[in-house]
Design a protein around this motif. Structure first.
Motif, mmCIF file in Angstrom:
data_model
loop_
_atom_site.group_PDB
_atom_site.id
_atom_site.type_symbol
_atom_site.label_atom_id
_atom_site.label_comp_id
_atom_site.label_asym_id
_atom_site.label_seq_id
_atom_site.Cartn_x
_atom_site.Cartn_y
_atom_site.Cartn_z
ATOM 1 N N VAL A 63 9.588 -35.296 -28.943
ATOM 2 C CA VAL A 63 9.766 -35.016 -27.511
ATOM 3 C C VAL A 63 9.139 -36.119 -26.666
ATOM 4 O O VAL A 63 9.757 -36.611 -25.713
ATOM 5 N N VAL A 64 7.934 -36.535 -27.016
ATOM 6 C CA VAL A 64 7.258 -37.569 -26.229
ATOM 7 C C VAL A 64 7.995 -38.905 -26.345
ATOM 8 O O VAL A 64 8.156 -39.619 -25.353
ATOM 9 N N SER A 65 8.485 -39.229 -27.539
ATOM 10 C CA SER A 65 9.220 -40.484 -27.675
ATOM 11 C C SER A 65 10.548 -40.438 -26.927
ATOM 12 O O SER A 65 10.997 -41.460 -26.409
ATOM 13 N N SER A 66 11.160 -39.266 -26.847
ATOM 14 C CA SER A 66 12.401 -39.155 -26.074
ATOM 15 C C SER A 66 12.140 -39.289 -24.581
ATOM 16 O O SER A 66 12.913 -39.922 -23.866
ATOM 17 N N VAL A 67 11.065 -38.688 -24.113
ATOM 18 C CA VAL A 67 10.740 -38.761 -22.686
ATOM 19 C C VAL A 67 10.378 -40.185 -22.285
ATOM 20 O O VAL A 67 10.772 -40.659 -21.222
ATOM 21 N N GLN A 68 9.661 -40.877 -23.155
ATOM 22 C CA GLN A 68 9.237 -42.239 -22.838
ATOM 23 C C GLN A 68 10.283 -43.285 -23.208
ATOM 24 O O GLN A 68 10.065 -44.468 -22.985
#
Length: 62
Positions: free
Chosen positions: A20-25
């Motif tokens: 999730v964090v890699s997708s958001v960033q």
């Protein structure tokens, strides 16, 4: 079995958080990073469960 399941759940949850964090960033998702970070999380869970007492609280008599 308790230790194995704790590691499996920490690997699943940390990998989902990593995704999730890699997708958001908008960066590349690396599954290995999630597995590496799940090891300290599992160790922290073991330490926290060792510190917290498992005994029931005494009831006060009135």
């Amino acid at each position: 079995m308790h230790y194995i399941m704790t590691f499996i759940w920490s690997a699943i949850l940390i990998s989902m958080l990593n995704y999730v964090v890699s997708s958001v960033q908008n960066v590349e998702f690396v599954f290995k990073d999630g597995l590496i970070m799940s090891i300290p999380v599992a160790i922290m869970v073991f330490i926290i469960t060792a510190i917290i007492p498992n005994d029931p609280l005494p009831k006060e008599q009135h």
